[in-house]
Design an enzyme around this catalytic site. Structure first.
Site, PDB file in Angstrom:
ATOM      1  N   LYS A 191      26.476   7.092  14.417  1.00  0.00           N
ATOM      2  CA  LYS A 191      25.300   7.961  14.569  1.00  0.00           C
ATOM      3  C   LYS A 191      25.446   9.242  13.725  1.00  0.00           C
ATOM      4  CE  LYS A 191      24.115   6.315  19.242  1.00  0.00           C
ATOM      5  NZ  LYS A 191      23.748   6.729  20.635  1.00  0.00           N
ATOM      6  N   TYR A 247      14.534   2.484  18.895  1.00  0.00           N
ATOM      7  CA  TYR A 247      14.813   2.746  20.313  1.00  0.00           C
ATOM      8  C   TYR A 247      13.582   2.545  21.197  1.00  0.00           C
ATOM      9  CZ  TYR A 247      19.680   4.426  20.013  1.00  0.00           C
ATOM     10  OH  TYR A 247      21.053   4.512  19.875  1.00  0.00           O
ATOM     11  N   ASN A 270      26.719  10.790  21.126  1.00  0.00           N
ATOM     12  CA  ASN A 270      27.876  10.005  21.561  1.00  0.00           C
ATOM     13  C   ASN A 270      28.428   9.081  20.467  1.00  0.00           C
ATOM     14  OD1 ASN A 270      25.864   8.122  21.607  1.00  0.00           O
ATOM     15  ND2 ASN A 270      26.004   7.659  23.786  1.00  0.00           N
ATOM     16  N   HIS A 300      26.473   3.640  18.417  1.00  0.00           N
ATOM     17  CA  HIS A 300      25.602   2.721  19.158  1.00  0.00           C
ATOM     18  C   HIS A 300      26.199   1.328  19.081  1.00  0.00           C
ATOM     19  CE1 HIS A 300      22.093   0.268  20.203  1.00  0.00           C
ATOM     20  NE2 HIS A 300      22.385  -0.439  19.129  1.00  0.00           N
ATOM     21  N   GLU A 357      18.284  -5.979  16.033  1.00  0.00           N
ATOM     22  CA  GLU A 357      18.737  -4.713  15.434  1.00  0.00           C
ATOM     23  C   GLU A 357      19.366  -4.944  14.055  1.00  0.00           C
ATOM     24  OE1 GLU A 357      21.263  -2.879  18.367  1.00  0.00           O
ATOM     25  OE2 GLU A 357      19.644  -2.787  19.849  1.00  0.00           O
TER      26      GLU A 357
HETATM   27  P1  ATP Z   1      23.523   2.857  22.682  1.00  0.00           P
HETATM   28  O1  ATP Z   1      22.288   2.020  22.978  1.00  0.00           O
HETATM   29  O2  ATP Z   1      23.246   4.017  21.735  1.00  0.00           O
HETATM   30  O3  ATP Z   1      24.696   2.026  22.289  1.00  0.00           O
HETATM   31  P2  ATP Z   1      24.109   2.923  25.454  1.00  0.00           P
HETATM   32  O4  ATP Z   1      23.696   1.477  25.437  1.00  0.00           O
HETATM   33  O5  ATP Z   1      25.465   3.255  25.951  1.00  0.00           O
HETATM   34  O6  ATP Z   1      23.982   3.555  24.017  1.00  0.00           O
HETATM   35  P3  ATP Z   1      21.480   3.530  26.424  1.00  0.00           P
HETATM   36  O7  ATP Z   1      21.171   3.612  27.860  1.00  0.00           O
HETATM   37  O8  ATP Z   1      21.030   2.338  25.646  1.00  0.00           O
HETATM   38  O9  ATP Z   1      23.049   3.766  26.254  1.00  0.00           O
HETATM   39  O10 ATP Z   1      20.896   4.849  25.740  1.00  0.00           O
HETATM   40  C1  ATP Z   1      20.677   4.887  24.351  1.00  0.00           C
HETATM   41  C2  ATP Z   1      21.093   6.237  23.837  1.00  0.00           C
HETATM   42  O11 ATP Z   1      20.221   7.216  24.369  1.00  0.00           O
HETATM   43  C3  ATP Z   1      22.488   6.710  24.262  1.00  0.00           C
HETATM   44  O12 ATP Z   1      23.513   6.223  23.455  1.00  0.00           O
HETATM   45  C4  ATP Z   1      22.354   8.202  24.126  1.00  0.00           C
HETATM   46  O13 ATP Z   1      22.467   8.604  22.755  1.00  0.00           O
HETATM   47  C5  ATP Z   1      20.931   8.421  24.601  1.00  0.00           C
HETATM   48  N1  ATP Z   1      20.898   8.720  26.033  1.00  0.00           N
HETATM   49  C6  ATP Z   1      21.093   7.847  27.059  1.00  0.00           C
HETATM   50  N2  ATP Z   1      20.982   8.454  28.255  1.00  0.00           N
HETATM   51  C7  ATP Z   1      20.686   9.749  27.977  1.00  0.00           C
HETATM   52  C8  ATP Z   1      20.441  10.913  28.764  1.00  0.00           C
HETATM   53  N3  ATP Z   1      20.468  10.861  30.106  1.00  0.00           N
HETATM   54  N4  ATP Z   1      20.200  12.081  28.123  1.00  0.00           N
HETATM   55  C9  ATP Z   1      20.155  12.142  26.757  1.00  0.00           C
HETATM   56  N5  ATP Z   1      20.367  11.088  25.968  1.00  0.00           N
HETATM   57  C10 ATP Z   1      20.645   9.917  26.553  1.00  0.00           C
HETATM   58 MG    MG Z   2      21.859   0.800  24.584  1.00  0.00          MG
END
Ligand code: ATP
Ligand code: MG
Length: 140
Positions: free
Chosen positions: A11, A51, A114, A117, A128
């Protein structure tokens, strides 16, 4: 059965913090084969498309601002059990909940920023991967 594929994104915070090399090193050390790799800057609209599943979530606008804030590095990774193994390598979404030694535990600054992804299912991995790469960009 051929090994499974997943789609990863290093990211914008990963790129900005000069962590591309370190994260790719961990990916290769964990025996993933890199099938495709590129650097791209997503537009806000592209981040919203990528997303789209999170469109109704309260953090959607912030998340898509972040994902379009600078270049990112998508990659197609191949390994047996790639999807689950990659999510183990990166750790929980929230770095405070991520296991020691995972990419997010070591480098993520918040639940949003974080570092990486990882696709969460074979269907999403395929969708994707096609978002970022054409079939001929997947190197065999
Ligand atoms: P990713 O899809 O990016 O691999 P993930 O599957 O662990 O991450 P998801 O629930 O799919 O988590 O959320 C997608 C992304 O949205 C997260 O990686 C993070 O960058 C962001 N995100 C998720 N939850 C929150 C939150 N509560 N506040 C802010 N950003 C969030
Ligand atoms: Mg995810």
């Amino acid at each position: 059965m051929p090994p499974q594929r997943t789609l990863a994104i290093l990211k914008p915070d990963c790129v900005h913090q000069h962590l591309i090399g370190e994260v790719l090193r961990r990916i290769q050390e964990a025996d993933f084969t890199i099938r495709a790799l590129r650097m791209v800057r997503l537009s806000k609209a592209e981040a919203e498309t990528f997303y789209a599943v999170h469109r109704e979530r309260p953090f959607f606008d912030e998340l898509t601002d972040f994902m379009s804030s600078g270049p990112c590095v998508p990659a197609v990774l191949e390994k047996e059990n790639a999807i689950v193994d990659f999510r183990s390598l990166i750790g929980a979404t929230d770095p405070n909940e991520a296991e020691d030694g995972t990419v997010r535990a070591d480098f993520a600054s918040s639940v949003q920023e974080n570092i990486v992804h990882g696709a969460d299912s074979p269907e999403n991995a395929e969708r994707e991967a096609a978002f970022f790469f054409s079939e001929r960009e997947l190197v065999s």
